[in-house]
Design a protein around this motif. Sequence first.
Motif, mmCIF file in Angstrom:
data_model
loop_
_atom_site.group_PDB
_atom_site.id
_atom_site.type_symbol
_atom_site.label_atom_id
_atom_site.label_comp_id
_atom_site.label_asym_id
_atom_site.label_seq_id
_atom_site.Cartn_x
_atom_site.Cartn_y
_atom_site.Cartn_z
ATOM 1 N N THR A 173 -10.392 2.686 -1.448
ATOM 2 C CA THR A 173 -10.032 2.091 -0.162
ATOM 3 C C THR A 173 -10.965 0.936 0.165
ATOM 4 O OG1 THR A 173 -9.210 4.217 0.651
ATOM 5 C CG2 THR A 173 -9.715 2.549 2.298
ATOM 6 N N TYR A 197 -7.206 5.346 -6.672
ATOM 7 C CA TYR A 197 -7.344 4.236 -5.731
ATOM 8 C C TYR A 197 -8.719 4.272 -5.065
ATOM 9 C CZ TYR A 197 -2.414 2.685 -5.270
ATOM 10 O OH TYR A 197 -1.161 2.151 -5.459
ATOM 11 N N TYR A 202 -5.636 -0.827 -0.550
ATOM 12 C CA TYR A 202 -5.932 0.076 -1.662
ATOM 13 C C TYR A 202 -5.929 -0.690 -2.981
ATOM 14 C CZ TYR A 202 -4.619 3.305 2.020
ATOM 15 O OH TYR A 202 -4.525 3.963 3.221
ATOM 16 N N SER A 210 -11.512 -1.124 3.158
ATOM 17 C CA SER A 210 -11.215 -1.274 4.584
ATOM 18 C C SER A 210 -11.284 -2.735 5.013
ATOM 19 C CB SER A 210 -12.196 -0.447 5.422
ATOM 20 O OG SER A 210 -12.046 0.923 5.135
ATOM 21 N N ASP A 241 0.814 -1.227 0.000
ATOM 22 C CA ASP A 241 0.000 0.000 0.000
ATOM 23 C C ASP A 241 0.844 1.273 0.000
ATOM 24 O OD1 ASP A 241 -2.566 -1.102 -0.094
ATOM 25 O OD2 ASP A 241 -2.663 -1.382 2.070
#
Length: 200
Positions: free
Chosen positions: A183, A181, A191, A185, A51
């Motif tokens: 995200t 990108y 990413y 989680s 990342d």
Amino acid sequence: MNNYSYTDLPSRRERLFIALRVPTHIQNVLRMSAEQVQGKLDFRKWTDYRDYHITLQFLGDTLVSDIGLLRKTLRSVTVGTHPFELQLSGWGTFGLEEAPKVLWKGVEGEIDQLHLLQKRIVDATSSLGFKAELRPYSPHITMARKFLGHNPGNGDKGIFGLFPELFLGVNSWIVQDFVLYVTQSGQAPMYEVVDTFSFS
């Protein structure tokens, strides 16, 4: 675009940002440097080496239905943008010196070109309603977040006395594109590339 698909859920929001990827050989240099000090520094979260990136603009929660126009706008930024060289520089922190929020690795090289690219992106996305950050742009690679421990000493150097001064391998690279990108989680890496924008 990788495996990421957004065409079927136009009303959903995704957390997006624009960044420079860090190539594999730089990821490995940074990973080795981080591994040398992870057991000595008590940060809550160390960045997954996959990342590592240099943020250009954080966009935040964005409607999936707006991603198509965003991609078109970002593609216009690549016109007339030329490759440039960056290299790793020193360590730094954001936040209080005794309890930093972020530990980062700096970059140097053709920094003027990096700042110009970042400005062009911010100017282009402003027409879509995205806001620029108020603080000055400070390019860096986030290595860890939220220091939980105590200052380990090392004289006047504090935590910086623990970091290796020598780079392990080649520490420069040519920037030829930027990416959008999303995200994800809870995943590792967190990413995922939505699209890549190569300089023309």
